[in-house]
Motif scaffolding. Structure first.
Motif, short mmCIF file in Angstrom:
data_model
loop_
_atom_site.label_atom_id
_atom_site.label_comp_id
_atom_site.label_asym_id
_atom_site.label_seq_id
_atom_site.Cartn_x
_atom_site.Cartn_y
_atom_site.Cartn_z
N PHE A 109 -44.45 -30.66 14.74
CA PHE A 109 -44.75 -30.42 13.46
C PHE A 109 -45.86 -29.68 13.25
O PHE A 109 -46.04 -28.79 12.33
N TYR A 110 -46.97 -30.41 13.64
CA TYR A 110 -48.32 -29.66 13.45
C TYR A 110 -48.59 -28.41 14.27
O TYR A 110 -49.14 -27.45 13.36
N GLU A 111 -47.82 -28.09 15.19
CA GLU A 111 -47.96 -26.86 15.77
C GLU A 111 -47.31 -25.73 15.01
O GLU A 111 -48.03 -24.72 15.00
N LYS A 112 -46.37 -26.28 14.23
CA LYS A 112 -45.44 -25.15 13.50
C LYS A 112 -46.37 -24.72 12.53
O LYS A 112 -46.28 -23.59 11.68
N PHE A 113 -47.33 -25.48 12.01
CA PHE A 113 -48.35 -25.10 10.78
C PHE A 113 -49.85 -24.51 11.57
O PHE A 113 -50.64 -24.45 10.46
N GLY A 114 -49.96 -24.29 12.53
CA GLY A 114 -51.15 -23.62 13.34
C GLY A 114 -51.97 -24.58 13.84
O GLY A 114 -53.19 -23.93 14.37
N TYR A 115 -51.62 -25.80 13.95
CA TYR A 115 -52.63 -26.69 14.77
C TYR A 115 -52.54 -26.57 16.14
O TYR A 115 -51.28 -26.08 16.79
N GLN A 116 -53.70 -26.66 16.90
CA GLN A 116 -53.64 -26.49 18.35
C GLN A 116 -54.27 -27.40 18.98
O GLN A 116 -55.22 -28.39 18.51
N VAL A 117 -53.78 -27.68 20.42
CA VAL A 117 -54.35 -28.88 20.86
C VAL A 117 -55.47 -28.80 21.59
O VAL A 117 -55.46 -27.76 22.27
N GLY A 118 -56.62 -29.43 21.28
CA GLY A 118 -57.87 -29.20 21.95
C GLY A 118 -58.27 -30.05 22.90
O GLY A 118 -58.81 -29.82 23.92
N TRP A 119 -57.43 -31.28 22.86
CA TRP A 119 -57.80 -32.54 23.95
C TRP A 119 -56.68 -33.17 24.08
O TRP A 119 -56.11 -33.83 22.87
N VAL A 120 -56.27 -33.80 25.03
CA VAL A 120 -55.34 -34.52 25.24
C VAL A 120 -55.86 -35.91 26.30
O VAL A 120 -56.38 -36.00 27.13
N GLN A 121 -55.67 -36.92 25.41
CA GLN A 121 -56.02 -38.54 26.07
C GLN A 121 -54.63 -38.97 26.84
O GLN A 121 -53.60 -39.33 26.24
N GLU A 122 -54.73 -38.64 28.02
CA GLU A 122 -53.55 -39.20 28.72
C GLU A 122 -53.84 -40.70 29.04
O GLU A 122 -54.59 -41.43 28.89
N ALA A 123 -52.61 -41.40 29.50
CA ALA A 123 -52.44 -42.70 29.76
C ALA A 123 -52.76 -43.56 28.70
O ALA A 123 -53.56 -44.50 28.56
N TYR A 124 -52.44 -43.19 27.30
CA TYR A 124 -52.96 -43.89 26.03
C TYR A 124 -51.65 -44.41 25.45
O TYR A 124 -50.87 -43.70 25.02
N PRO A 125 -51.55 -45.64 25.26
CA PRO A 125 -52.44 -46.68 25.53
C PRO A 125 -52.34 -47.06 26.83
O PRO A 125 -53.17 -47.81 27.54
N GLN A 126 -51.32 -46.91 27.51
CA GLN A 126 -50.72 -46.86 29.00
C GLN A 126 -50.10 -45.97 29.68
O GLN A 126 -50.54 -45.26 30.41
N THR A 127 -48.69 -45.62 28.98
CA THR A 127 -48.21 -44.30 29.62
C THR A 127 -47.80 -43.53 28.73
O THR A 127 -47.41 -42.43 29.13
N GLY A 128 -48.37 -43.32 27.47
CA GLY A 128 -48.16 -42.26 26.50
C GLY A 128 -49.46 -41.42 26.55
O GLY A 128 -50.17 -41.30 27.59
N CYS A 129 -49.44 -40.66 25.39
CA CYS A 129 -50.62 -39.61 25.41
C CYS A 129 -51.05 -39.49 23.90
O CYS A 129 -50.11 -39.73 22.85
N LYS A 130 -52.10 -39.12 23.52
CA LYS A 130 -52.82 -38.82 22.31
C LYS A 130 -53.46 -37.29 22.25
O LYS A 130 -53.91 -37.15 23.26
N TYR A 131 -52.71 -36.49 21.17
CA TYR A 131 -53.21 -35.04 21.16
C TYR A 131 -54.08 -35.09 20.09
O TYR A 131 -53.82 -35.45 18.94
N PHE A 132 -55.30 -34.50 20.20
CA PHE A 132 -56.33 -34.31 19.10
C PHE A 132 -56.06 -32.80 18.96
O PHE A 132 -56.25 -31.89 19.72
N MET A 133 -55.78 -32.30 17.72
CA MET A 133 -55.63 -31.12 17.22
C MET A 133 -56.47 -30.56 16.18
O MET A 133 -56.91 -31.49 15.33
#
Length: 140
Positions: A109-133
């Protein structure tokens, strides 16, 4: 002096610590306050149907939450809320937006409006990830 580990700390303690670091920061940063900003959509009965919460801070829009009731998704309400939030931030002098989203939330959704991933926190909180955009809202 006594150092304690609190397994079940109170909300008041969290608030007190937050206030203390806020005071420390305000004494040192050129920007003193994060100004709250929200966009809401209510139903005829006054119930919250969708909305966003954010803060503006210097030239930054810090998006905290965007939510649309499941029964209303797919009707461009999220798009309208995001656009209105960005416009309000630009009116406050913001030039850059920052948000984070989890891997099962709204990255496309955010990428569709021009947001770009600057950093990805892997293994958050265990097997997922968190994108900072981020997104450039306006040029300085």
């Amino acid at each position: 002096m006594n150092i304690e580990t609190l397994q079940n700390p109170s909300a008041e303690l969290f608030e007190e610590l937050e206030e203390k670091i806020t005071v420390f920061n305000e004494e040192r940063w050129e920007v003193k306050k994060k100004q709250p900003l929200a966009i809401i959509i209510k139903g005829e009965g006054g119930e919250l149907l969708a909305g966003a919460s954010a803060r503006t801070f210097g030239q930054w829009l810090l998006i905290e939450n965007i939510w649309v009731d499941e029964t209303l998704r797919g009707q461009d309400l999220g798009s309208k809320i995001l656009a209105q939030l960005e416009s309000a931030a630009i009116a406050r002098g913001c030039m850059i937006a920052l948000l984070d989203t989890l891997n099962f939330q709204a990255k496309p959704f955010y990428e569709k409006f021009g947001y770009q991933v600057g950093w990805v926190q892997e293994a958050y909180p265990q097997t997922g990830c968190k994108y900072f955009m981020t997104k450039q809202l306006q040029i300085a």
